[in-house]
Design a protein around this motif. Structure first.
Motif, PDB file in Angstrom:
ATOM      1  N   PRO A 261      29.937  35.399  51.891  1.00  0.00           N
ATOM      2  CA  PRO A 261      29.203  36.272  50.965  1.00  0.00           C
ATOM      3  C   PRO A 261      29.907  36.363  49.609  1.00  0.00           C
ATOM      4  N   LEU A 262      31.228  36.186  49.635  1.00  0.00           N
ATOM      5  CA  LEU A 262      31.996  36.307  48.403  1.00  0.00           C
ATOM      6  C   LEU A 262      31.617  35.210  47.408  1.00  0.00           C
ATOM      7  N   TYR A 263      31.401  33.992  47.892  1.00  0.00           N
ATOM      8  CA  TYR A 263      31.078  32.869  47.017  1.00  0.00           C
ATOM      9  C   TYR A 263      29.596  32.505  47.047  1.00  0.00           C
ATOM     10  N   ASN A 264      28.916  32.923  48.108  1.00  0.00           N
ATOM     11  CA  ASN A 264      27.455  32.812  48.183  1.00  0.00           C
ATOM     12  C   ASN A 264      26.954  31.396  47.905  1.00  0.00           C
ATOM     13  N   ASN A 265      27.780  30.426  48.284  1.00  0.00           N
ATOM     14  CA  ASN A 265      27.404  29.022  48.100  1.00  0.00           C
ATOM     15  C   ASN A 265      26.973  28.706  46.669  1.00  0.00           C
ATOM     16  N   ASN A 266      27.608  29.335  45.720  1.00  0.00           N
ATOM     17  CA  ASN A 266      27.291  29.120  44.310  1.00  0.00           C
ATOM     18  C   ASN A 266      28.119  27.960  43.777  1.00  0.00           C
TER      19      ASN A 266
ATOM     20  N   GLY B  41      40.094  33.735  41.578  1.00  0.00           N
ATOM     21  CA  GLY B  41      40.547  34.495  42.735  1.00  0.00           C
ATOM     22  C   GLY B  41      39.603  35.640  43.044  1.00  0.00           C
ATOM     23  N   ASP B  42      39.972  36.422  44.045  1.00  0.00           N
ATOM     24  CA  ASP B  42      39.134  37.508  44.529  1.00  0.00           C
ATOM     25  C   ASP B  42      39.554  38.834  43.912  1.00  0.00           C
ATOM     26  N   LEU B  43      38.584  39.580  43.435  1.00  0.00           N
ATOM     27  CA  LEU B  43      38.822  40.915  42.894  1.00  0.00           C
ATOM     28  C   LEU B  43      38.256  41.931  43.869  1.00  0.00           C
ATOM     29  N   THR B  44      39.113  42.850  44.330  1.00  0.00           N
ATOM     30  CA  THR B  44      38.675  43.891  45.250  1.00  0.00           C
ATOM     31  C   THR B  44      37.995  45.017  44.478  1.00  0.00           C
ATOM     32  N   ILE B  45      36.785  45.369  44.903  1.00  0.00           N
ATOM     33  CA  ILE B  45      36.031  46.438  44.262  1.00  0.00           C
ATOM     34  C   ILE B  45      36.396  47.766  44.919  1.00  0.00           C
ATOM     35  N   PRO B  46      36.629  48.842  44.162  1.00  0.00           N
ATOM     36  CA  PRO B  46      36.977  50.145  44.740  1.00  0.00           C
ATOM     37  C   PRO B  46      35.922  50.644  45.720  1.00  0.00           C
ATOM     38  N   ILE B  47      36.340  51.544  46.604  1.00  0.00           N
ATOM     39  CA  ILE B  47      35.440  52.097  47.619  1.00  0.00           C
ATOM     40  C   ILE B  47      34.215  52.729  46.970  1.00  0.00           C
ATOM     41  N   SER B  48      34.413  53.410  45.850  1.00  0.00           N
ATOM     42  CA  SER B  48      33.310  54.081  45.163  1.00  0.00           C
ATOM     43  C   SER B  48      32.251  53.114  44.671  1.00  0.00           C
ATOM     44  N   SER B  49      32.626  51.844  44.551  1.00  0.00           N
ATOM     45  CA  SER B  49      31.682  50.832  44.059  1.00  0.00           C
ATOM     46  C   SER B  49      31.194  49.898  45.156  1.00  0.00           C
TER      47      SER B  49
ATOM     48  N   LYS C 165      39.174  35.480  36.028  1.00  0.00           N
ATOM     49  CA  LYS C 165      40.161  36.265  35.288  1.00  0.00           C
ATOM     50  C   LYS C 165      41.418  36.535  36.118  1.00  0.00           C
ATOM     51  N   ILE C 166      41.402  36.105  37.357  1.00  0.00           N
ATOM     52  CA  ILE C 166      42.596  36.199  38.200  1.00  0.00           C
ATOM     53  C   ILE C 166      43.182  34.796  38.338  1.00  0.00           C
ATOM     54  N   TYR C 167      44.479  34.682  38.170  1.00  0.00           N
ATOM     55  CA  TYR C 167      45.113  33.373  38.280  1.00  0.00           C
ATOM     56  C   TYR C 167      46.458  33.499  38.986  1.00  0.00           C
ATOM     57  N   THR C 168      46.918  32.390  39.532  1.00  0.00           N
ATOM     58  CA  THR C 168      48.190  32.318  40.257  1.00  0.00           C
ATOM     59  C   THR C 168      49.099  31.343  39.537  1.00  0.00           C
ATOM     60  N   THR C 169      50.345  31.747  39.302  1.00  0.00           N
ATOM     61  CA  THR C 169      51.315  30.851  38.668  1.00  0.00           C
ATOM     62  C   THR C 169      52.378  30.421  39.662  1.00  0.00           C
ATOM     63  N   LEU C 170      52.880  29.204  39.459  1.00  0.00           N
ATOM     64  CA  LEU C 170      53.987  28.674  40.254  1.00  0.00           C
ATOM     65  C   LEU C 170      55.073  28.259  39.279  1.00  0.00           C
ATOM     66  N   VAL C 171      56.196  28.962  39.321  1.00  0.00           N
ATOM     67  CA  VAL C 171      57.294  28.726  38.385  1.00  0.00           C
ATOM     68  C   VAL C 171      58.446  28.078  39.140  1.00  0.00           C
TER      69      VAL C 171
END
Length: 275
Positions: free
Chosen positions: A47-52, A73-81, A90-96
């Motif tokens: 459901p997160l990617y919805n085959n898009n 990456g995945d952004l967790t939506i608050p309970i209220s939302s 807008k989320i990225y992972t770095t490897l240094v």
């Protein structure tokens, strides 16, 4: 004249060695260098990617062909939302890299939200294989440590320790908690199963997880260079791509849960997976 020829030979030899070394350094894994991957390839029906097909992970590498960044990456939506997750670029992972040490962390490029660092420290051996992995919290407090054992270039065991958990030897109810995962491969170099044990003082007790990896194709594995990313770790261990995965959980040898996931990949005219 002999001296001139000698010096010319030495010069040619040094240039040749330099080219060979640079070739090895620039392609240390001799594996596909993937710069873009659709998110739904290895997450079918999520459901997160919805085959898009428009949602993609993007990867960047250094001059030695080492992965240095994953964008997406995945952004967790608050309970209220709604308390769910959405994909964002807008989320990225770095490897240094610093010598044989690698620090992996998550960041946000948006002013609207932040993300947990999820800091992981890796130590690599001379073959660029994972030798040690340490996971820390936001205050850089070491939560757990893993050591990796190999045979014929394949991971055979991962041992997990919790160095900061309290242990009182004089207390009969106290024990050292560890986990052990063992791996098995077929003759083609594909992972076929792993068995994960919870241990108290080195004795298996409580949780046990059996993972099986089946129905491999004959395509190259695009995840080989992505081993330091948790979501691609198991896929990175094989020569080809598994299309069936089963996970069975036991607790004190009583079946607790079982799940199976299957994939139907698309391939090009040469039989290579389309990502």
């Amino acid at each position: 004249m002999k001296h001139i020829i000698k010096f010319l030979f030495i010069g040619i030899f040094l240039v040749s060695c330099s080219k060979t070394e640079n070739s090895i350094e620039n392609n240390p894994f001799n594996e596909p260098l993937i710069k873009k991957m659709r998110t739904n390839v290895f997450y079918p029906g999520s459901p997160l990617y919805n085959n898009n097909p428009d949602l993609t992970f993007n990867f960047e590498y250094d001059t030695y062909s080492r992965l240095i960044k994953k964008i997406g990456g995945d952004l967790t939506i608050p309970i209220s939302s709604g308390n769910g997750k959405v994909f964002t670029d807008k989320i990225y992972t770095t490897l240094v890299y610093s010598g044989q040490n690698v620090t992996v962390e998550d960041f946000s490029s948006s002013a609207d939200f932040s993300t947990v660092l999820n800091t992981k420290y890796f130590t690599l051996n001379d073959l660029n294989q994972i030798e040690k992995k340490e996971i820390a919290n936001e205050n850089n407090y070491l939560l757990k440590k893993q050591t990796f054992n190999y045979s014929d270039k394949h991971i055979t065991e991962i041992k997990t320790f919790f160095p900061n958990l309290p242990y009182v030897p004089t207390d009969p109810n106290s024990y050292i908690l560890t986990y052990l995962e063992k791996f098995d491969y077929d003759i083609n170099g594909n992972l076929i199963s792993s068995e994960y044990f919870r241990q108290q003082n080195g004795i298996n007790k409580g949780e046990r997880i059996i993972r099986t990896f089946e129905d491999y194709d004959n395509s190259i594995n695009p995840c080989k260079r992505l081993q330091l990313l948790d979501e691609f770790f198991y896929r990175s261990l094989s020569k080809n791509n598994y299309r069936k995965y089963t996970e069975i959980h036991y607790y004190n040898e009583i079946l607790a849960s079982e799940s199976t996931t299957t994939w139907s990949f698309n391939y090009d005219g040469k039989g290579q997976i389309i990502i």
